[in-house]
Design a protein around this motif. Structure first.
Motif, PDB file in Angstrom:
ATOM      1  N   ILE A  50      -5.902 -15.185  31.444  1.00  9.17           N
ATOM      2  CA  ILE A  50      -6.763 -15.629  30.344  1.00  9.17           C
ATOM      3  C   ILE A  50      -8.217 -15.250  30.606  1.00  9.17           C
ATOM      4  CG2 ILE A  50      -7.669 -17.712  29.216  1.00  9.17           C
ATOM      5  CD1 ILE A  50      -4.650 -18.738  29.566  1.00  9.17           C
ATOM      6  N   LEU A  51      -8.620 -15.292  31.878  1.00  7.75           N
ATOM      7  CA  LEU A  51      -9.967 -14.829  32.226  1.00  7.75           C
ATOM      8  C   LEU A  51     -10.134 -13.349  31.924  1.00  7.75           C
ATOM      9  CD1 LEU A  51     -10.863 -16.427  35.676  1.00  7.75           C
ATOM     10  CD2 LEU A  51     -12.060 -16.701  33.511  1.00  7.75           C
ATOM     11  N   ALA A  52      -9.029 -12.614  32.052  1.00  8.65           N
ATOM     12  CA  ALA A  52      -9.111 -11.151  31.985  1.00  8.65           C
ATOM     13  C   ALA A  52      -9.239 -10.634  30.555  1.00  8.65           C
ATOM     14  CB  ALA A  52      -7.892 -10.535  32.649  1.00  8.65           C
ATOM     15  N   VAL A  53      -8.651 -11.354  29.596  1.00  7.82           N
ATOM     16  CA  VAL A  53      -8.581 -10.819  28.236  1.00  7.82           C
ATOM     17  C   VAL A  53      -9.957 -10.423  27.652  1.00  7.82           C
ATOM     18  CG1 VAL A  53      -7.871 -11.305  25.859  1.00  7.82           C
ATOM     19  CG2 VAL A  53      -6.351 -11.868  27.734  1.00  7.82           C
ATOM     20  N   PRO A  54     -10.993 -11.276  27.783  1.00  8.15           N
ATOM     21  CA  PRO A  54     -12.276 -10.876  27.181  1.00  8.15           C
ATOM     22  C   PRO A  54     -12.978  -9.724  27.901  1.00  8.15           C
ATOM     23  CG  PRO A  54     -12.214 -13.239  27.707  1.00  8.15           C
ATOM     24  CD  PRO A  54     -11.059 -12.607  28.365  1.00  8.15           C
ATOM     25  N   MET A  55     -12.596  -9.424  29.124  1.00  4.23           N
ATOM     26  CA  MET A  55     -13.265  -8.332  29.846  1.00  4.23           C
ATOM     27  C   MET A  55     -12.701  -7.012  29.363  1.00  4.23           C
ATOM     28  SD  MET A  55     -13.249  -9.577  33.724  1.00  4.23           S
ATOM     29  CE  MET A  55     -13.521 -11.275  34.175  1.00  4.23           C
ATOM     30  N   CYS A  90       3.615 -12.486  27.707  1.00  2.00           N
ATOM     31  CA  CYS A  90       4.416 -11.483  28.406  1.00  2.00           C
ATOM     32  C   CYS A  90       3.729 -11.058  29.705  1.00  2.00           C
ATOM     33  CB  CYS A  90       4.646 -10.256  27.527  1.00  2.00           C
ATOM     34  SG  CYS A  90       5.807 -10.557  26.203  1.00  2.00           S
ATOM     35  N   ILE A  91       2.399 -10.947  29.672  1.00  2.00           N
ATOM     36  CA  ILE A  91       1.670 -10.558  30.886  1.00  2.00           C
ATOM     37  C   ILE A  91       1.823 -11.646  31.954  1.00  2.00           C
ATOM     38  CG2 ILE A  91      -0.622 -10.162  31.875  1.00  2.00           C
ATOM     39  CD1 ILE A  91      -1.433  -8.826  29.272  1.00  2.00           C
ATOM     40  N   ILE A  92       1.701 -12.902  31.518  1.00  2.00           N
ATOM     41  CA  ILE A  92       1.827 -14.006  32.471  1.00  2.00           C
ATOM     42  C   ILE A  92       3.214 -14.002  33.103  1.00  2.00           C
ATOM     43  CG2 ILE A  92       1.906 -16.528  32.684  1.00  2.00           C
ATOM     44  CD1 ILE A  92      -0.312 -16.614  30.519  1.00  2.00           C
ATOM     45  N   ILE A  93       4.243 -13.805  32.267  1.00  2.00           N
ATOM     46  CA  ILE A  93       5.611 -13.785  32.790  1.00  2.00           C
ATOM     47  C   ILE A  93       5.792 -12.650  33.793  1.00  2.00           C
ATOM     48  CG2 ILE A  93       8.037 -13.421  32.175  1.00  2.00           C
ATOM     49  CD1 ILE A  93       7.333 -14.886  29.494  1.00  2.00           C
ATOM     50  N   MET A 144      -5.149  -7.525  35.851  1.00  2.00           N
ATOM     51  CA  MET A 144      -5.535  -6.172  35.434  1.00  2.00           C
ATOM     52  C   MET A 144      -4.933  -5.797  34.089  1.00  2.00           C
ATOM     53  SD  MET A 144      -5.659  -4.214  39.026  1.00  2.00           S
ATOM     54  CE  MET A 144      -4.180  -4.916  39.653  1.00  2.00           C
ATOM     55  N   MET A 145      -3.692  -6.263  33.842  1.00  2.00           N
ATOM     56  CA  MET A 145      -3.089  -5.995  32.528  1.00  2.00           C
ATOM     57  C   MET A 145      -3.890  -6.665  31.425  1.00  2.00           C
ATOM     58  SD  MET A 145       0.978  -6.205  33.077  1.00  2.00           S
ATOM     59  CE  MET A 145       1.897  -4.703  33.389  1.00  2.00           C
ATOM     60  N   GLY A 146      -4.384  -7.863  31.720  1.00  2.00           N
ATOM     61  CA  GLY A 146      -5.210  -8.570  30.746  1.00  2.00           C
ATOM     62  C   GLY A 146      -6.495  -7.813  30.468  1.00  2.00           C
ATOM     63  N   VAL A 147      -7.102  -7.292  31.527  1.00  2.00           N
ATOM     64  CA  VAL A 147      -8.353  -6.552  31.370  1.00  2.00           C
ATOM     65  C   VAL A 147      -8.130  -5.279  30.560  1.00  2.00           C
ATOM     66  CG1 VAL A 147     -10.136  -5.234  32.576  1.00  2.00           C
ATOM     67  CG2 VAL A 147      -9.369  -7.403  33.515  1.00  2.00           C
ATOM     68  N   VAL A 148      -7.102  -4.518  30.938  1.00  2.00           N
ATOM     69  CA  VAL A 148      -6.891  -3.208  30.339  1.00  2.00           C
ATOM     70  C   VAL A 148      -6.211  -3.297  28.977  1.00  2.00           C
ATOM     71  CG1 VAL A 148      -5.890  -0.926  30.707  1.00  2.00           C
ATOM     72  CG2 VAL A 148      -6.706  -2.230  32.652  1.00  2.00           C
ATOM     73  N   GLY A 149      -5.270  -4.225  28.852  1.00  2.00           N
ATOM     74  CA  GLY A 149      -4.407  -4.216  27.671  1.00  2.00           C
ATOM     75  C   GLY A 149      -4.963  -4.923  26.447  1.00  2.00           C
ATOM     76  N   LEU A 150      -5.678  -5.995  26.648  1.00  2.00           N
ATOM     77  CA  LEU A 150      -6.170  -6.755  25.498  1.00  2.00           C
ATOM     78  C   LEU A 150      -7.680  -6.856  25.596  1.00  2.00           C
ATOM     79  CD1 LEU A 150      -3.686  -9.758  25.502  1.00  2.00           C
ATOM     80  CD2 LEU A 150      -3.730  -7.877  23.882  1.00  2.00           C
TER      81      LEU A 150
END
Lengths: 78, 325
Positions: free
Chosen positions: B247-252, B313-316, B280-286
């Motif tokens: 969740i931290l990663a999504v806005p980056m 899905c990323i969390i899982i 990293m998926m959160g950072v890059v993907g969303l």
């Protein structure tokens, strides 16, 4: 007179393309209007999938990338 | 394979600058030179290879292929795989989205493509190979493809068409299968090369400053954070670590290329790899800029569902990685 349109939603690549086209028009003195189309509904009428798109006289010439200066010069002066 | 870079870094630090071995500054500088040269080199090679593939693999073909063929579920995998090889600029996501649905491609399949395309891109792959090695890169790519597929299938089940913005619905209602003859560019490789080259230079120019800063910060942290520091807070048994990291990663977003080198150091200091990969998926993907763009075609509700499902899905997959690795 040529009618040039640059289609793009305002990403850096689109701005680069616009600047390049304007520069070439100025340098070559080609009689042309440069128009930037940012409205997505308008863009979609051209049925393109990636931006930026360079449209000359309603014909799609380059899409999905920033063209090189020589390419633009060739397209505008032919 | 990279011995020569190490030798070069040694030569610059110990012979040219005459710094003493074992000195803190010397070691940090040595690490920095070795890492930057290696990563930039790999980035260059991978962006260049992807550029060549791209040049021969235009997005129109993908769309036409997907809308022409009935694949009985395999279309999700295809869309996801296509997402890997096509370049992605978040500003193209809207025209792409409309082009796909207008071509009669189901919304779920379109989502598969939209998810994998930024998630597994040339810059991320290049950085992964340089920082984590081939094996982990491969795992990242495969899980990225599976994730795009799964999330696409789930989203497809939700019947989300009603949450598109009105004008897109209109476009859909008038969707005619455009039997457009796709004029294939028959440009010889020699003429394509300068175009590909320009693109490579363009991408590199955009990410190199971030990568260098990232490696610099990573290098400093490397020296100052004690080994195993994070194990206390972020070990595998801490169930909250993965969701919080994601969740931290999504806005980056813009500095994804700067974040990866830092994350690599964090992993050596004890953060579990699964947690790091989820981050990293959160950072890059969303990303928020992507969400803002998608607002033109989707209602907030749909964007919410889209981001929610992908985040889940990323969390899982973060948990799965932590279990497997």
């Amino acid at each position: 007179m040529k009618n040039i349109k640059i289609l793009g939603t305002g990403c850096p690549k689109c701005k680069q393309t616009t600047a390049l086209v304007e520069q070439v028009v100025k340098e070559t003195g080609v009689d042309a209007t440069v128009e930037k189309v940012e409205d997505i509904m308008e863009i979609m009428k051209y049925n393109v999938l990636s931006t930026p798109v360079l449209v000359i006289d309603e014909e799609i010439t380059i899409k999905g990338r920033v063209p090189s200066k020589s390419e633009v010069t060739e397209l505008l002066t032919k | 394979m990279f011995d020569w870079i190490q030798n070069m870094a040694d030569w610059i630090v110990f012979d040219l600058l005459k710094l003493e071995q074992g000195q803190h500054l010397a070691e940090a500088l040595n690490f920095f030179i070795y890492d930057s040269v290696k990563i930039l080199l790999l980035l260059f090679v991978i962006i260049f290879l992807m550029g060549i593939i791209n040049s021969y693999f235009p997005i129109e073909k993908v769309r036409n292929f997907l809308s022409r063929n009935k694949l009985f579920g395999l279309e999700y995998l295809m869309a996801s795989l296509f997402g890997v090889v096509t370049p992605f600029c978040s500003c193209s996501s809207v025209p792409l989205f409309i082009g796909f649905v207008r071509g009669g491609i189901p919304l779920g399949v379109t989502f598969s493509f939209l998810i994998t395309s930024p998630l597994v891109n040339e810059v991320a792959i290049g950085l992964f190979v340089g920082l984590f090695g081939l094996k982990i890169t491969l795992m990242y790519v495969i899980s990225g493809v599976l994730l795009g597929m799964t999330a696409g299938i789930i989203l497809g089940k939700f019947k989300l068409e009603r949450f598109l913005t009105p004008w897109v619905k209109e476009v859909l209602a008038n969707a005619e299968r455009e039997g457009e003859a796709f004029a294939e560019e028959k440009t010889p490789f020699k003429e394509r090369l300068p175009i590909i080259w320009a693109e490579v230079v363009n991408i590199l120019k955009g990410v190199v400053p971030y990568v260098i800063v990232g490696i610099g910060i990573g290098g400093l942290m490397h020296g100052y954070i004690p080994e195993g520091f994070f194990e206390k807070y972020m070990n595998k048994d801490n169930l909250f670590a993965v969701p919080i990291a994601t969740i931290l990663a999504v806005p980056m977003y813009s500095n994804a290329s700067g974040i990866l080198p830092v994350v690599q150091v964090l992993v050596t200091k004890g953060i579990p790899l699964g947690t790091a990969i989820a981050f990293m998926m959160g950072v890059v993907g969303l990303s928020l800029p992507e969400a803002m763009l998608l607002k033109k075609v989707m209602t907030m509700k749909l964007i919410g569902v889209f981001f929610g499902v992908v985040t889940l899905c990323i969390i899982i997959s973060g948990y799965l990685f932590n279990i497997i690795l």
